[in-house]
Design an enzyme around this catalytic site. Structure first.
Site, PDB file in Angstrom:
ATOM      1  N   ASN A 196     -15.615  41.685  -3.020  1.00  0.00           N
ATOM      2  CA  ASN A 196     -15.040  41.749  -1.674  1.00  0.00           C
ATOM      3  C   ASN A 196     -13.514  41.764  -1.742  1.00  0.00           C
ATOM      4  OD1 ASN A 196     -17.527  41.669  -0.411  1.00  0.00           O
ATOM      5  ND2 ASN A 196     -17.393  39.530   0.208  1.00  0.00           N
ATOM      6  N   ARG A 204     -24.176  56.100   5.795  1.00  0.00           N
ATOM      7  CA  ARG A 204     -24.458  55.704   4.412  1.00  0.00           C
ATOM      8  C   ARG A 204     -25.967  55.772   4.202  1.00  0.00           C
ATOM      9  NH1 ARG A 204     -19.610  53.200   2.797  1.00  0.00           N
ATOM     10  NH2 ARG A 204     -18.548  52.011   4.435  1.00  0.00           N
ATOM     11  N   HIS A 230     -19.848  56.947  13.256  1.00  0.00           N
ATOM     12  CA  HIS A 230     -20.421  55.729  12.678  1.00  0.00           C
ATOM     13  C   HIS A 230     -21.723  55.340  13.375  1.00  0.00           C
ATOM     14  CE1 HIS A 230     -20.361  51.234  11.836  1.00  0.00           C
ATOM     15  NE2 HIS A 230     -20.176  51.737  10.636  1.00  0.00           N
ATOM     16  N   TYR A 284     -29.574  43.460   4.470  1.00  0.00           N
ATOM     17  CA  TYR A 284     -28.751  43.223   5.655  1.00  0.00           C
ATOM     18  C   TYR A 284     -29.650  42.921   6.852  1.00  0.00           C
ATOM     19  CZ  TYR A 284     -25.019  45.840   3.167  1.00  0.00           C
ATOM     20  OH  TYR A 284     -24.092  46.297   2.263  1.00  0.00           O
ATOM     21  N   HIS A 325     -25.485  41.682   9.889  1.00  0.00           N
ATOM     22  CA  HIS A 325     -24.927  42.999  10.174  1.00  0.00           C
ATOM     23  C   HIS A 325     -25.317  43.519  11.552  1.00  0.00           C
ATOM     24  CE1 HIS A 325     -24.261  47.416   9.379  1.00  0.00           C
ATOM     25  NE2 HIS A 325     -23.194  46.922   8.804  1.00  0.00           N
TER      26      HIS A 325
END
Length: 694
Positions: free
Chosen positions: A44, A371, A431, A464, A588
């Site tokens: 990170n 993604r 997105h 997630y 998430h």
């Protein structure tokens, strides 16, 4: 400028990463899992330097003096504050690492150096070095004829300061990253005891420079700016995909932003290194742990037989809302379905895509991809649909940071199969997580729409927490169709009735709904705003939340990462509560709630409350109309809000503190898995078994 209610976004992010680091030192987390948190903390931080610090350093050298719009800090002030805070966190990381290594010893795992080896073991390792490592090393000496070499991003190098009999000093550099030899070198006489290859190289580095005396030595690692500029891609005369491939290659050679050293070296050499790399000496950081902690994942492999050192095994369960023996398209057409990852499986959505690929009534499939997994079943389904003659339109966002190369490859596969590909949308990244299946039935045109909070990625759907709505609501489908029509024309949606669609129909609508709650509070009516997101930086929304708090609106915010709003300040944000949950799975999912009772509006969304999401990207939030799903989302939100095992509450002095809300600590993620298992157990056993097999 009043900055009382604000926190700098970069410093807030470092607070989040500290919460990740704290899990590496949390005795209530299984020991082997704590290795993961230590490695994640480091990766990170690497990305933070590569992206955020890199951007700030570019701004520092621009003619315009840019100030952050919430705390009024200049780019240079932010970088200095970041480096100071990172130095403090390095000390904490070192303590936690030593604690971890100490607790691993009783489990038969040790990372050692030469001081703890016997003479016989030292001789064995020297032979190993001579035969298996030294032949593959490329030692260099820096001089007039040998300029300072290019140091690859995040790779390990041995730095040695050399001198001759004449006393003239030189600098030597040895690359330690190599595909030939292993990072963990096991001591033959002590199974489970390892030495890191870079430490072995550093110990015997004098053998690589036989004509010199080694005066000082250290392992070093450089981090480079990775924030590539895709502005040129917008030139309509250039091939979008070719330029992106070129930019990805450029990224590997961008300017350094940090140099880590494993040992202290003299001040003169540090200044020389800083000059060679083009950074200020303050960007050289002394690190007391190994510079790359990813070997922790390898250590986990040696501990797999000790199940008590790991989390209890969990598998995503099949939703009881669907029967995989029947058409999923037909079931969704009759009733909305919500999938909650990782507690429920992504398989029903994948099954629906494959069904759509084969269903004669399906005319087209349209999808936005940000993604995807490397071996993506979603891509396979879209290719199958195209090969079956369906119209398949896929927007592949080639600017998804660090996934550009994978997305380029996937776009080529889709294009070769006959899919119509769109590469992003001009100035706006796309997105959104949106899929539209259009059918031609006896009743006419019909839509099945999927809207999610997370990517179409089978791997991350198990790691997630995300939400995925499958709906046959025709009004939502019609608006989704408008979104895709706009994308295909290179435009953005100007107006919506049901969906919230950034960049033009999300921030303004969110602010309007907060304002409606503010007006209720001013009239003395119950008023509420609840938001679950990853980050909160959008100043316009923050200002509206502060205003609503002053009016008496109860505001609950679940913000995993960056939170630029300071809660609990008397007279300002005293009606705002901020909670962050960092647990086994990455939080998430995004949930927006406005109002109370029957009038409450509930959405799931792809967008955080960051300016980049609300007005600089194409994002989609979906309203939830099904009452059962609304109740379920309330349950999810309230449970996460009440998590006092992994949840920390932010105080008015910007600290994150533990809470004691229950006699037995509540871990929301574990509870959701237990609920998923119970729901599966109530299904018909034969159906449940068949569902799991599919």
């Amino acid at each position: 400028m009043d900055t009382t209610c604000y926190t700098n976004r970069e410093l807030s992010w470092l607070q989040f990463n500290e919460r990740v680091l704290n899990e590496a030192g949390n005795a209530r987390v299984p020991l082997a899992e704590r290795l993961s948190f230590a490695a994640i903390y480091q990766s990170n931080l690497d990305e933070f330097f590569m992206v955020r610090v890199g951007t700030l350093m570019v701004q520092m050298h621009s003619d315009e003096k840019i100030r952050e719009n919430k705390t009024n800090m200049t780019s240079e002030e932010q970088v200095k504050a970041i480096l100071k805070r990172v130095a403090e966190l390095e000390q904490k990381k070192s303590r936690i690492y030593e604690q971890l290594m100490g607790e691993l010893e009783p489990q038969g795992i040790r990372i050692i150096n030469f001081n703890k080896l016997s003479n016989e073991e030292g001789a064995l390792l020297e032979t190993y070095f001579d035969q298996n490592i030294a032949p593959f090393l490329s030692p260099m000496i820096i001089g007039k004829q040998q300029p300072f070499p290019f140091l690859n991003n995040k790779q390990l190098y041995a730095l040695v300061l050399l001198s001759t009999k004449g006393g003239k000093g030189k600098m030597g550099i040895v690359p330690c990253t190599n595909s030939v030899f292993k990072r963990l070198i096991e001591i033959p006489s002590r199974p489970g005891t390892f030495m890191l290859c870079e430490e072995l190289i550093l110990h015997f580095v004098s053998k690589l420079y036989p004509k010199y005396t080694v005066r000082e030595k250290s392992i070093m690692r450089v981090t480079r700016n990775a924030d590539i500029d895709a502005t040129d891609v917008l030139d309509e005369d250039l091939d979008y995909r070719d330029v992106m491939e070129h930019l990805i290659k450029q990224r590997t050679r961008l300017s350094p932003v940090r140099l880590e050293l494993s040992r202290q070296i003299n001040d003169k050499t540090q200044k020389e290194l800083a000059k060679f790399l083009g950074v200020h000496k303050r960007h050289i950081i002394k690190v007391d742990t190994p510079l790359d902690l990813s070997f922790g994942f390898q250590l986990q492999g040696y501990l797999r037989d000790k199940t008590n050192l790991f989390y209890e095994r969990r598998s995503p369960q099949m939703t009881p809302a669907l029967n995989l023996k029947e058409s999923i398209l037909d079931q969704v057409a009759k009733k909305d379905v919500l999938l909650s990852y990782p507690f429920e499986s992504m398989k029903p959505f994948l099954r629906m895509l494959h069904e759509a690929a084969e269903d004669d009534s399906v005319v087209s499939i349209k999808m936005t991809l940000y993604r995807v997994a490397e071996r993506s079943k979603v891509i396979d389904a879209l290719i199958e649909a195209a090969e079956n003659g369906k119209e398949v339109v896929v927007l592949v966002e080639l600017r998804a940071r660090f996934d550009e190369a994978n997305n380029i490859e996937m776009s080529k596969r889709l294009e070769d199969a006959g899919c119509h590909i769109i590469y992003g949308l001009g100035m706006y990244k796309v997105h959104s997580k949106l899929c539209l299946i259009t059918r031609h039935t006896e009743q006419g045109l019909s839509y099945i729409t999927q809207i999610g909070t997370g990517n179409y990625n089978e791997k991350t759907s198990r790691l997630y927490t995300d939400l995925s709505l499958l709906t046959g609501n025709q009004k939502i489908g019609a608006e989704a169709a408008r979104v895709f029509k706009s994308l295909m024309l290179g435009e953005t949606v100007e107006q919506t009735e049901h969906l919230l669609v950034a960049p033009k129909c999300l921030q303004n609508k969110v602010i309007a709904m907060i304002d409606a709650e503010e007006q209720k509070a001013l009239r003395g009516e119950p008023a509420y705003v609840g938001v679950k997101i990853n980050s909160l930086t959008d100043k316009a929304i923050i200002e509206k939340l502060i205003e609503a708090s002053k009016a008496g609106v109860k505001i609950e915010l679940i913000v995993r990462g960056i939170c630029c709003l300071v809660p609990g300040i008397p007279g300002e944000t005293e009606n705002i509560t901020v909670v962050s949950v960092v647990g086994r799975f990455l939080e998430h999912s995004r949930i927006y709630r406005f109002g109370v009772g029957a009038d409450e509006k509930i959405y799931i969304a792809s967008a955080d409350f960051m300016t980049r999401n609300t007005i600089k990207r194409v994002e989609v939030a979906a309203p939830i109309y099904d009452e059962e799903i609304r109740d379920r989302l309330r349950h999810i939100f309230d449970t996460v809000m009440a998590d006092d095992e992994k949840g920390k509450q932010q105080t008015c002095d910007r600290a994150y503190v533990d809470r004691n809300l229950h006699e037995k600590k509540l871990n929301s993620q574990e509870l959701f898995y237990e609920e998923a298992y119970r729901a599966t157990a109530t299904q018909d056993p034969a159906t449940a078994a068949q569902d799991q097999d599919n």
